[in-house]
Design a protein around this motif. Structure first.
Motif, PDB file in Angstrom:
ATOM      1  N   CYS A 235       0.819  -1.212   0.000  1.00  0.00           N
ATOM      2  CA  CYS A 235       0.000   0.000   0.000  1.00  0.00           C
ATOM      3  C   CYS A 235       0.851   1.260   0.000  1.00  0.00           C
ATOM      4  N   ILE A 236       0.466   2.178  -0.829  1.00  0.00           N
ATOM      5  CA  ILE A 236       0.998   3.537  -0.777  1.00  0.00           C
ATOM      6  C   ILE A 236      -0.225   4.450  -0.702  1.00  0.00           C
ATOM      7  N   PHE A 237      -0.325   5.211   0.405  1.00  0.00           N
ATOM      8  CA  PHE A 237      -1.423   6.151   0.572  1.00  0.00           C
ATOM      9  C   PHE A 237      -0.915   7.571   0.392  1.00  0.00           C
ATOM     10  N   LEU A 238      -1.662   8.371  -0.328  1.00  0.00           N
ATOM     11  CA  LEU A 238      -1.449   9.811  -0.416  1.00  0.00           C
ATOM     12  C   LEU A 238      -2.583  10.419   0.401  1.00  0.00           C
ATOM     13  N   ILE A 239      -2.248  11.142   1.471  1.00  0.00           N
ATOM     14  CA  ILE A 239      -3.258  11.650   2.401  1.00  0.00           C
ATOM     15  C   ILE A 239      -3.222  13.171   2.389  1.00  0.00           C
TER      16      ILE A 239
END
Length: 153
Positions: free
Chosen positions: A104-108
């Motif tokens: 997972c790579i999240f951009l928040i």
């Protein structure tokens, strides 16, 4: 190794059906409570806390549902890849392609709280390789990048 995964992203009833199938294939039961928690989680446009979900399920059931019960179900959903935990927000998002295992790579967004999930095996593969060299096995990277989305900036 390809740089990006290609998935069929589910939504609505298709997402619920895919989640149920993934949970049952993991030899877990799809109970009414689990269905209600998943429904509440998947209805949120932004990462939701266990308290947000408990409140939504309490309204749906017209009786109080404890957040610790919701936490246990969310932990099961994360283990079976139906949901992902956004660590920095202590919140959860429904996996739009349940049953598909990948990193997972999240951009928040620090402005609106929206979380966008992206896949990039080049980045996560480098992290897994670094972990192997450090003597770790079976690592599953969860990377979170914080900033401002186009709408908020």
């Amino acid at each position: 190794m390809s740089a990006h995964h290609h998935h069929h992203e589910h939504s609505g009833e298709g997402l619920v059906s895919a989640a149920r199938a993934a949970l049952e294939s993991a030899d877990e039961q799809w109970t009414e409570m689990r269905a209600d928690v998943y429904g509440a989680l998947s209805a949120h446009e932004r990462p939701a806390s266990a308290y947000d979900i408990a409140e939504a399920v309490s309204k749906l059931r017209d009786k109080r549902v404890a957040a610790n019960s919701v936490y246990r179900i969310l932990d099961l959903f994360v283990r079976t890849n139906l949901a992902r935990r956004v660590e920095s927000a202590n919140a959860y998002v429904a996996n739009p392609h349940p049953g598909c295992r990948h990193d997972c790579i999240f951009l928040i967004c620090d402005g609106c709280g929206r979380a966008v999930h992206i896949d990039d095996d080049r980045l996560t593969g480098a992290l897994v390789e670094a972990a192997r060299k450090a003597g770790f096995a079976d690592v599953r990277p969860v990377v979170e990048l914080r900033g401002m989305c186009d709408h908020c900036s």
